[in-house]
Design an enzyme around this catalytic site. Structure first.
Site, short mmCIF file in Angstrom:
data_model
loop_
_atom_site.label_atom_id
_atom_site.label_comp_id
_atom_site.label_asym_id
_atom_site.label_seq_id
_atom_site.Cartn_x
_atom_site.Cartn_y
_atom_site.Cartn_z
CG ASP A 1 -1.76 1.19 1.38
OD1 ASP A 1 -2.47 1.54 0.42
OD2 ASP A 1 -1.72 1.82 2.46
CG ASP B 1 -2.15 7.62 0.27
OD1 ASP B 1 -1.62 8.74 0.39
OD2 ASP B 1 -2.57 7.17 -0.82
CE LYS C 1 -5.44 -0.92 -1.40
NZ LYS C 1 -4.12 -0.62 -0.80
CG ASP D 1 -2.41 2.42 6.36
OD1 ASP D 1 -2.25 2.20 5.14
OD2 ASP D 1 -3.19 3.28 6.79
#
Length: 253
Positions: free
Chosen positions: A9, A11, A180, A205
């Site tokens: 990922d 961000d 996602k 995250d």
């Protein structure tokens, strides 16, 4: 436990807004050094593939186009396969609009076949009103991603999913989600990575998007405590990540 490849990922995992997460850059450098394949898998649809790569390069992260797969790219793929030639009202950045135009749609503000929504930093009441009226009149509703919270260097701010709630509450229509944790974006990224799911770990995250993508899609997951979902919150979930770490300096490849 080592893996033959990684989905990573952006961000909250590589950076928060304009603030690089140093341990993540070191992790990617190690992947590059060892020749371990990886693909950045991001729900952020505000940038083109080239722009997303350039942001990393500007932060000192060595990478290239073949290592990037975004929800904008996944949405464009869906449009090419299912709605080529359709008209659409798009709430999103100029980059998203260009990507969708290149996929075969015609941008319009009236009588649109579709409403397509990504994160738009300039969203206002007028845009939401127009989208609600179009959906109410029968336009299909597609969203690039469902993220309600978006990590920045200043803290957590509203994501596209939070703004979608305005349209959901107004129209009673829920969008088709492309990003996602939808399987279509995972399949696109896996195709680009070129490995079997059993060989790969997904790092992220955000529990609701990153980790659930892996859980739903049969890919091992590594939760990093550097963005949206605190580890305390994650460990209360019914389905846990395969691994949980504070940051990527704790993971050996």
């Amino acid at each position: 436990m080592g893996y033959n490849g990684y989905l990573i990922d952006l961000d909250g995992t590589m950076y928060n807004g304009s603030e690089l997460i140093e341990t993540a850059r070191d992790f990617v450098s190690e992947l590059e050094r060892k020749g371990i394949p990886y693909v950045f898998l991001t729900n952020n649809a505000t940038k083109s593939q080239e722009e997303a790569v350039q942001k990393l390069l500007d932060m000192g992260v060595k990478t290239s186009l073949e290592n990037m797969y975004t929800s904008a790219m996944a949405t464009a793929s869906y449009i090419r396969e299912n709605h080529r030639g359709a008209s659409a009202y798009v709430i999103g950045t100029p980059s998203l609009k260009k990507i969708l135009e290149n996929a075969g749609i015609t941008l319009t503000e009236k009588n649109a076949d579709l409403v397509i929504m990504g994160l738009d930093p300039e969203v206002d009441y007028g845009k939401l009103k127009r989208a609600a009226l179009l959906i109410g009149n029968g336009a299909g509703f597609i969203a690039t991603n469902p993220d309600k919270r978006f990590p920045t260097e200043e803290g957590i701010i509203p994501g596209s999913g939070a703004l979608q709630q305005v349209l959901i509450e107004t129209t009673g229509v829920r969008p088709l989600i492309i990003g996602k944790p939808n399987a279509s974006i995972l399949d696109g990224a896996m195709g680009q990575l070129g490995l079997k799911k059993s060989e790969v770990a997904l790092i992220g995250d955000n529990y609701d998007t990153d980790i659930m993508t892996g859980i739903n899609g049969g890919v091992d997951t590594i939760h990093v405590n550097t963005g949206v979902s605190p580890v305390e919150e994650v460990m209360k979930k019914e389905a846990s990540p395969t691994h949980t770490i504070d940051n990527l300096s704790e993971w050996s490849v």
